[in-house]
Design an enzyme around this catalytic site. Structure first.
Site, PDB file in Angstrom:
ATOM      1  N   ASN A   1      74.661 168.309  42.968  1.00  0.00           N
ATOM      2  CA  ASN A   1      75.041 167.944  44.187  1.00  0.00           C
ATOM      3  C   ASN A   1      76.670 168.108  43.152  1.00  0.00           C
ATOM      4  OD1 ASN A   1      75.826 165.817  44.618  1.00  0.00           O
ATOM      5  ND2 ASN A   1      73.312 165.597  45.431  1.00  0.00           N
TER       6      ASN A   1
ATOM      7  N   ASP B   1      67.908 166.494  48.261  1.00  0.00           N
ATOM      8  CA  ASP B   1      66.533 166.500  48.797  1.00  0.00           C
ATOM      9  C   ASP B   1      65.289 166.813  48.104  1.00  0.00           C
ATOM     10  OD1 ASP B   1      67.879 165.021  50.789  1.00  0.00           O
ATOM     11  OD2 ASP B   1      68.878 166.507  51.395  1.00  0.00           O
TER      12      ASP B   1
ATOM     13  N   PHE C   1      74.920 156.107  54.084  1.00  0.00           N
ATOM     14  CA  PHE C   1      76.002 157.072  54.274  1.00  0.00           C
ATOM     15  C   PHE C   1      75.304 158.354  54.706  1.00  0.00           C
ATOM     16  CE2 PHE C   1      79.891 155.970  51.553  1.00  0.00           C
ATOM     17  CZ  PHE C   1      79.947 154.884  51.619  1.00  0.00           C
TER      18      PHE C   1
ATOM     19  N   LYS D   1      70.396 159.340  62.523  1.00  0.00           N
ATOM     20  CA  LYS D   1      69.882 158.834  60.448  1.00  0.00           C
ATOM     21  C   LYS D   1      70.029 157.592  60.937  1.00  0.00           C
ATOM     22  CE  LYS D   1      71.679 162.601  57.445  1.00  0.00           C
ATOM     23  NZ  LYS D   1      73.227 163.257  57.552  1.00  0.00           N
TER      24      LYS D   1
HETATM   25  N1  CTP Z   1      69.425 159.469  51.109  1.00  0.00           N
HETATM   26  C1  CTP Z   1      68.238 158.780  50.282  1.00  0.00           C
HETATM   27  N2  CTP Z   1      67.151 159.933  49.811  1.00  0.00           N
HETATM   28  C2  CTP Z   1      67.362 160.849  50.284  1.00  0.00           C
HETATM   29  C3  CTP Z   1      68.304 161.486  50.666  1.00  0.00           C
HETATM   30  C4  CTP Z   1      69.259 160.292  51.325  1.00  0.00           C
HETATM   31  O1  CTP Z   1      68.338 157.136  49.554  1.00  0.00           O
HETATM   32  N3  CTP Z   1      66.320 161.650  49.393  1.00  0.00           N
HETATM   33  C5  CTP Z   1      70.189 158.788  51.924  1.00  0.00           C
HETATM   34  C6  CTP Z   1      71.600 158.843  50.795  1.00  0.00           C
HETATM   35  O2  CTP Z   1      71.600 158.029  50.167  1.00  0.00           O
HETATM   36  C7  CTP Z   1      72.915 158.450  52.315  1.00  0.00           C
HETATM   37  C8  CTP Z   1      71.523 159.030  53.515  1.00  0.00           C
HETATM   38  O3  CTP Z   1      70.687 158.940  52.545  1.00  0.00           O
HETATM   39  O4  CTP Z   1      72.920 157.077  51.877  1.00  0.00           O
HETATM   40  C9  CTP Z   1      72.083 160.183  54.180  1.00  0.00           C
HETATM   41  O5  CTP Z   1      71.655 161.320  53.269  1.00  0.00           O
HETATM   42  P1  CTP Z   1      72.842 163.067  53.792  1.00  0.00           P
HETATM   43  O6  CTP Z   1      72.336 163.738  52.719  1.00  0.00           O
HETATM   44  O7  CTP Z   1      73.712 163.002  54.072  1.00  0.00           O
HETATM   45  O8  CTP Z   1      71.625 162.315  54.682  1.00  0.00           O
HETATM   46  P2  CTP Z   1      69.881 163.437  54.973  1.00  0.00           P
HETATM   47  O9  CTP Z   1      68.559 162.521  55.545  1.00  0.00           O
HETATM   48  O10 CTP Z   1      69.079 163.699  52.808  1.00  0.00           O
HETATM   49  O11 CTP Z   1      70.015 163.945  56.221  1.00  0.00           O
HETATM   50  P3  CTP Z   1      70.771 165.703  55.647  1.00  0.00           P
HETATM   51  O12 CTP Z   1      70.403 166.233  54.603  1.00  0.00           O
HETATM   52  O13 CTP Z   1      69.169 166.531  56.692  1.00  0.00           O
HETATM   53  O14 CTP Z   1      71.722 165.960  56.458  1.00  0.00           O
END
Ligand code: CTP
Length: 400
Positions: free
Chosen positions: A209, A277, A322, A336
């Site tokens: 990303n 993800d 975050f 979250k």
């Molecule tokens: N995060 C993590 N591990 C993952 C995905 C996210 O540790 N596999 C952590 C990120 O570092 C951040 C938080 O979770 O602190 C939120 O990440 P974000 O991508 O905004 O949310 P998601 O939980 O992945 O949900 P979505 O993509 O559906 O918004």
């Protein structure tokens, strides 16, 4: 900060001009003191031109600041928020370690109550001599910081240790040593994830990303400056910050393993990484060829690092996450916070490319009580410092 930069006699004295300029650009006030030998290598005119402040000579009657010449060393010692000696010769290290004071710089060093930092530079034999090493150990026992010299070709023609550390590292060490420590963070261990993760499709293709990792790296610096012992688990390519233990990782799984290995010894977690993800279900060991198989990519979920660490936490550990959101920011972020069991979420608006890679950014802190006033827009280094202040205040207000 108000910084006294002491310059002693060594070829590396020319680099202190670059350091002075860098510190001024960072917003510090810098006043230089040259020793007699230092003044043979660099002129006061160069230093006053770069700093816009007076430069002082070895003796009181050589100073340009005439407010009260008889006690000039006391005035300067009080003025300083930090005294840095760059480059520091074996002679000045020996004098300061033993309380000797016979010129302006050595008297300021003895009189000041400000933090003191040394960046030695000398011949390898001199640097490794037990007398010099004993003096350095003694200075450290006074709470002084020492930026060790690096290895390389020295002006004397030898190759070895004794070369002045990089100017940028010295400036960073000055920032660390001179920053006020925050009670709730001083000596605490903080684990930070930062940067993008990469999920390989084959040996040359990857899913990733647009995160640069800059926010997480600046948070690592800000927690470090506040006194925390920071471990940074970093995806992406950016340089590791000085004074932070940095572990480089590639995939989400590697990031999880690096974090799990450190979590039990940490007081808190800041999950600033932009973790992919999903990952390909079946990555190819060989470079995939056109027409090798179905053109559809099957993806599976990567581990949620933040959720796993939060689920495994003790009651004395804190967790910050975050939330990068492009719509319905606060509702998504609150979900979250609850789902992942977090103490706070820093909400980042990423609509229209904001946040990722941008120079200035705004973060809205969210706790179980709701949204707090937004922090920013600020450059990422200032934003990180403001976030650390905000979080330290909340930690200090918590019952023990
Ligand atoms: N995060 C993590 N591990 C993952 C995905 C996210 O540790 N596999 C952590 C990120 O570092 C951040 C938080 O979770 O602190 C939120 O990440 P974000 O991508 O905004 O949310 P998601 O939980 O992945 O949900 P979505 O993509 O559906 O918004």
């Amino acid at each position: 900060m108000q910084i006294i930069l002491g310059i002693t006699g060594g070829v590396a004295a020319y680099k202190s001009a670059e350091l002075a300029r860098l510190l001024v650009n960072q917003g510090h006030l810098v006043r230089c003191i040259l020793t007699e030998a230092g003044a043979r290598f660099i002129t006061p005119l160069t230093l006053t031109s770069l700093t816009g402040e007076p430069c002082y000579g070895a003796n009181p009657d050589q100073g340009e600041w005439r407010a009260n010449p008889s006690i000039e060393h006391i005035e300067l010692a009080r003025w300083a928020d930090l005294v840095a000696v760059v480059p520091a010769t074996a002679n000045i290290l020996g004098k300061a370690a033993n309380g000797l004071a016979n010129d302006l710089l050595s008297t300021v060093l003895l009189a000041t109550r400000a933090p003191v930092l040394w960046a030695p530079a000398m011949n390898t034999g001199m640097w490794e001599h037990p007398a010099v090493q004993a003096n350095v150990t003694r200075l450290k026992s006074f709470g002084h910081a020492v930026v060790d010299p690096g290895e390389g070709f020295l002006a004397c023609g030898e190759e070895g240790s004794g070369k002045l550390a990089e100017v940028a590292s010295i400036a960073e060490a000055i920032q660390v040593h001179g920053s006020p420590k925050l009670r709730s963070l001083n000596g605490r261990r903080v684990l930070i994830t930062a940067g993008p993760t990469r999920e390989d499709l084959d040996p040359v293709r990857t899913l990733t990303n647009r995160s640069t990792g800059r926010m997480g790296v600046e948070l690592a610096r800000a927690f470090r400056d506040a006194g925390a012992r920071v471990e940074l688990v970093l995806g992406g390519e950016g340089p590791a910050p000085w004074g932070v233990e940095t572990v480089r990782v590639h995939s989400a799984q590697q990031m999880l393993e690096a974090c799990l290995a450190r979590w039990a010894d940490s007081d808190g977690l800041v999950a600033a990484a932009a973790v992919a993800d999903q990952k390909p279900e079946c990555p190819s060991i060989e470079k995939a060829k056109k027409g090798d198989g179905p053109e559809t990519l099957v993806l599976v979920r990567t581990p949620d690092i933040l959720a796993q660490l939060s689920a495994a936490r003790r009651s004395d550990q804190w967790v910050l996450g975050f939330a990068a959101e492009s719509e319905n920011h606060l509702d998504h972020a609150m979900a979250k916070l609850k789902n992942k069991g977090l103490d706070a979420v820093l909400v980042n608006d990423v609509q229209d490319g904001k946040g990722f890679g941008a120079q200035a950014n705004t973060l809205t802190p969210l706790t179980a009580q709701g949204a707090h006033p937004p922090i920013g827009p600020l450059s990422k280094d200032q934003l990180a410092r403001a976030v650390v202040q905000w979080w330290a205040q909340r930690l200090e207000a918590r019952p023990d």
